[in-house]
Design an enzyme around this catalytic site. Structure first.
Site, short mmCIF file in Angstrom:
data_model
loop_
_atom_site.label_atom_id
_atom_site.label_comp_id
_atom_site.label_asym_id
_atom_site.label_seq_id
_atom_site.Cartn_x
_atom_site.Cartn_y
_atom_site.Cartn_z
N CYS A 17 -3.56 7.42 -1.51
CA CYS A 17 -4.88 7.49 -2.15
C CYS A 17 -5.98 7.94 -1.21
O CYS A 17 -7.00 8.48 -1.66
CB CYS A 17 -5.26 6.12 -2.71
SG CYS A 17 -3.88 5.04 -2.97
N THR A 53 -3.96 5.26 7.70
CA THR A 53 -2.93 4.85 6.75
C THR A 53 -2.00 6.02 6.41
O THR A 53 -2.48 7.10 6.04
CB THR A 53 -3.61 4.32 5.47
OG1 THR A 53 -4.42 3.21 5.81
CG2 THR A 53 -2.58 3.90 4.44
N CYS A 98 0.85 -1.19 0.00
CA CYS A 98 0.00 0.00 0.00
C CYS A 98 0.89 1.24 0.00
O CYS A 98 1.76 1.38 0.85
CB CYS A 98 -0.87 -0.03 1.24
SG CYS A 98 -1.71 1.52 1.59
N GLU A 129 -0.30 2.02 9.81
CA GLU A 129 -1.47 2.74 10.33
C GLU A 129 -1.24 3.26 11.75
O GLU A 129 -0.45 2.69 12.50
CB GLU A 129 -2.70 1.81 10.33
CG GLU A 129 -3.41 1.75 8.99
CD GLU A 129 -2.72 0.91 7.94
OE1 GLU A 129 -1.89 0.05 8.31
OE2 GLU A 129 -2.97 1.12 6.74
N GLU A 140 -6.25 -6.28 5.15
CA GLU A 140 -6.33 -4.95 4.53
C GLU A 140 -7.30 -5.00 3.34
O GLU A 140 -8.11 -4.10 3.15
CB GLU A 140 -4.94 -4.50 4.08
CG GLU A 140 -4.72 -2.98 4.12
CD GLU A 140 -5.53 -2.21 3.12
OE1 GLU A 140 -5.72 -2.72 2.02
OE2 GLU A 140 -5.98 -1.09 3.46
N TYR A 178 -9.47 -0.38 -5.39
CA TYR A 178 -8.94 -1.66 -4.93
C TYR A 178 -8.70 -2.68 -6.04
O TYR A 178 -7.92 -3.61 -5.85
CB TYR A 178 -9.83 -2.21 -3.81
CG TYR A 178 -9.39 -1.70 -2.46
CD1 TYR A 178 -9.34 -0.34 -2.19
CD2 TYR A 178 -8.97 -2.58 -1.46
CE1 TYR A 178 -8.91 0.13 -0.97
CE2 TYR A 178 -8.54 -2.11 -0.23
CZ TYR A 178 -8.51 -0.75 0.01
OH TYR A 178 -8.07 -0.29 1.22
N HIS A 220 -12.82 5.51 -2.91
CA HIS A 220 -11.79 4.62 -2.36
C HIS A 220 -12.01 3.17 -2.79
O HIS A 220 -11.05 2.43 -2.99
CB HIS A 220 -11.73 4.76 -0.83
CG HIS A 220 -10.37 4.43 -0.30
ND1 HIS A 220 -9.21 4.96 -0.83
CD2 HIS A 220 -9.96 3.59 0.68
CE1 HIS A 220 -8.16 4.46 -0.19
NE2 HIS A 220 -8.59 3.63 0.73
N CYS A 269 -4.85 -1.02 -7.06
CA CYS A 269 -3.66 -1.22 -6.20
C CYS A 269 -3.46 -2.69 -5.87
O CYS A 269 -2.35 -3.21 -5.93
CB CYS A 269 -3.74 -0.35 -4.95
SG CYS A 269 -5.00 -0.84 -3.75
FE1 SF4 Z 1 -3.38 1.63 0.07
FE2 SF4 Z 1 -4.77 0.71 -2.03
FE3 SF4 Z 1 -5.98 2.17 -0.13
FE4 SF4 Z 1 -4.19 3.27 -1.83
S1 SF4 Z 1 -6.22 2.39 -2.35
S2 SF4 Z 1 -4.35 3.62 0.35
S3 SF4 Z 1 -2.73 1.60 -2.07
S4 SF4 Z 1 -5.04 0.13 0.10
FE FE Z 2 -6.41 0.81 2.25
#
Ligand code: SF4
Ligand code: FE
Length: 498
Positions: A102, A189, A98, A256, A442, A295, A291, A298
């Site tokens: 984002c 995060t 991660c 985190e 996660e 997913y 958000h 990433c």
């Molecule tokens: Fe992390 Fe993916 Fe969330 Fe970005 S979208 S903060 S890379 S888990």
């Molecule tokens: Fe995340």
């Protein structure tokens, strides 16, 4: 824009309060436990300077016309939404973890849209406040924590019903020059290596929860802001050399904190919502849509690395040509690309909001994330199946480096000819890092737990319309097209059929 190195150095200008393992951390940038997280976030800066990735990593600010890092951009088109997820996949491939930036990016976009809507209804000035903040972020290329999830206490109770009113972040004082807030946010995060914190409510709120309907931004080192950094599976392995961690450069996931607002003062010009409880739900849903879009980007980038590592281990173990191995690798690719399809689909189905900013299709963004609460478990299971038991029983790097045991390990950990034992160990550790540790929870809970997606999917699923379709097909309700197709209505047709 800052490059990776400049970003890391820029963190020295801040002095956040951070605790970890019973100690106060004086300098986040110099704390070895934070190095991998900092490097992963730095990649979001560094790649913006690589001409190969310029198109996805940078954008033109709609406010100033200047070239900016895409992580500070407000989406101006469907193309921007698509480039966003392409950027996520790229960064997942380059860091296998991660990269944290984002959450703040999505908070910026959600607030851009919602502050506009609040002002329209309530005649407030939040959008203007927000635009000034956004210019500051874009100009200085800042990384923001997107701070949403409250600690929530007893989850059967609403914020104002909690025995301790501080279990959701709320306003405790309104002054002429600003507000004072208290409470705590969980799972923050990238907090130890961010410049700013953007706070939003965590749920839809009613009139009794007015003081909890608050959104604002403060620097990470604001007075009264305390971060307690959390532990992760195998986290201290990063202090034991470069092999055992599996991904020594970029780490495990996120990094985190439990973030506590111990009476933090926020000047009015940094406040984006204060009491407009009727917009709390909209802000949460808009943020969640942005958000959840990510997913299938990433995590699929990370899966690309895992698939590569698993395929290499199959080669190192001498089983790469076995048909069941090829079949399982194919299954991993299928699962990963299915998530990618979802991220692309919700982006391509995005649309313009009244503010002018674009948002992904909320239904498809939730489908994306719900798949990511499941498929990574399956592709991890397949990776472990292919890689074999050494994923969890490989000797340590220290034993590999010890002259007394090195020869034994090199003799007995040998796979196919031509592959160094150390490389084989590195690959086992990488598969372990990507399939055993914190990556999976996660995928489950990041951007909201599965039930949160199901609630949004059910709400938008339009089952009433689907019931109507079923009634028409079953012959319970009139079919307006049938008579045009056949020249008779369904009554007559059914009679003939009897
Ligand atoms: Fe992390 Fe993916 Fe969330 Fe970005 S979208 S903060 S890379 S888990
Ligand atoms: Fe995340």
């Amino acid at each position: 824009m800052m490059n990776g190195k400049e970003y890391i150095e820029s963190l020295r200008k801040y002095n956040p309060t951070i605790y970890f393992m019973g100690k106060k951390i004086e300098s986040a940038v110099d704390e070895p436990m934070f190095f991998p997280h900092i490097h992963a976030a730095a990649m979001t800066y560094e790649l913006a300077f690589d001409p190969r990735y310029e198109d996805v990593m940078t954008a033109e600010s709609h406010l100033t016309g200047e070239k900016i890092n895409r992580f500070t951009h407000i989406h101006q088109s469907v193309d921007d939404l698509v480039k966003k997820v392409r950027m996520m996949r790229l960064l997942g491939q380059k860091t296998a973890t991660c990269f944290q930036r984002c959450v703040g990016f999505d908070a910026l976009n959600a607030l851009y849209i919602t502050t506009y809507n609040i002002d329209k209804k309530h005649n407030t000035e939040y959008h203007q406040n927000f635009l000034e903040f956004l210019k500051h972020v874009q100009k200085n290329d800042l990384m923001c924590v997107g701070s949403m999830t409250d600690v929530k206490g007893d989850r059967s109770l609403r914020p104002h019903q909690q025995k301790d009113p501080d279990l959701y972040v709320h306003v405790v004082e309104r002054r002429e020059d600003g507000i004072v807030v208290r409470g705590a946010k969980a799972h923050q995060t990238g907090a130890v290596n961010s410049h700013e914190v953007i706070v939003m409510p965590t749920r839809a709120l009613g009139p009794e929860d007015k003081e909890y309907a608050v959104s604002f931004a403060v620097p990470i080192d604001a007075e009264g802001l305390i971060n307690i950094f959390s532990r992760q599976t195998n986290d201290t392995r990063r202090l034991d050399g470069d092999i055992d961690c599996g991904n020594a450069k970029y780490g495990i996931v996120g990094g985190e904190t439990l973030m506590i607002f111990d009476d933090v003062f926020v000047p009015w010009e940094r406040v984006f919502m204060c009491g407009e409880y009727d917009f709390a739900g909209e802000l949460v849903e808009t943020f969640a849509t942005f958000h959840r879009q990510n997913y299938g980007g990433c995590k699929v980038g990370v899966a690309d690395v895992l698939i590569g590592a698993t395929a290499l281990l199959a080669e190192y173990n001498g089983v790469a040509k076995a048909s069941h191995i090829v079949d399982k690798l194919t299954e991993m690719i299928h699962l990963a690309e299915t998530c990618w399809c979802c991220s692309l689909a919700c982006s391509y189905e995005g649309y313009k909001t009244p503010s002018g900013a674009y948002v992904p299709n909320p239904m498809l963004a939730n489908i994306t994330k719900l798949n990511v609460t499941r498929f990574p478990y399956e592709w991890s299971r397949l990776a472990q199946d292919i890689a074999g038991g050494f994923v969890i029983t490989t000797p340590s790097e220290k034993d590999l480096r010890n002259p007394e045991t090195r020869k034994l390990i090199e003799k007995y950990m040998k796979g196919v000819e031509g592959i160094a034992v150390e490389d084989r160990l590195r690959m086992f550790r990488l598969v372990e890092n990507l399939s055993v540790g914190a990556q999976l929870p996660e995928s489950m809970h990041g951007a909201g737990s599965p039930q949160a997606q199901k609630i949004m999917i059910w709400r938008r699923g339009n089952v009433e319309m689907k019931k109507e379709l079923a009634k028409i097909i079953a012959g319970i309700k009139k079919d307006e097209h049938f008579i045009k197709l056949t020249g008779v209505d369904e009554e007559e047709f059914f009679k003939k059929m009897r």
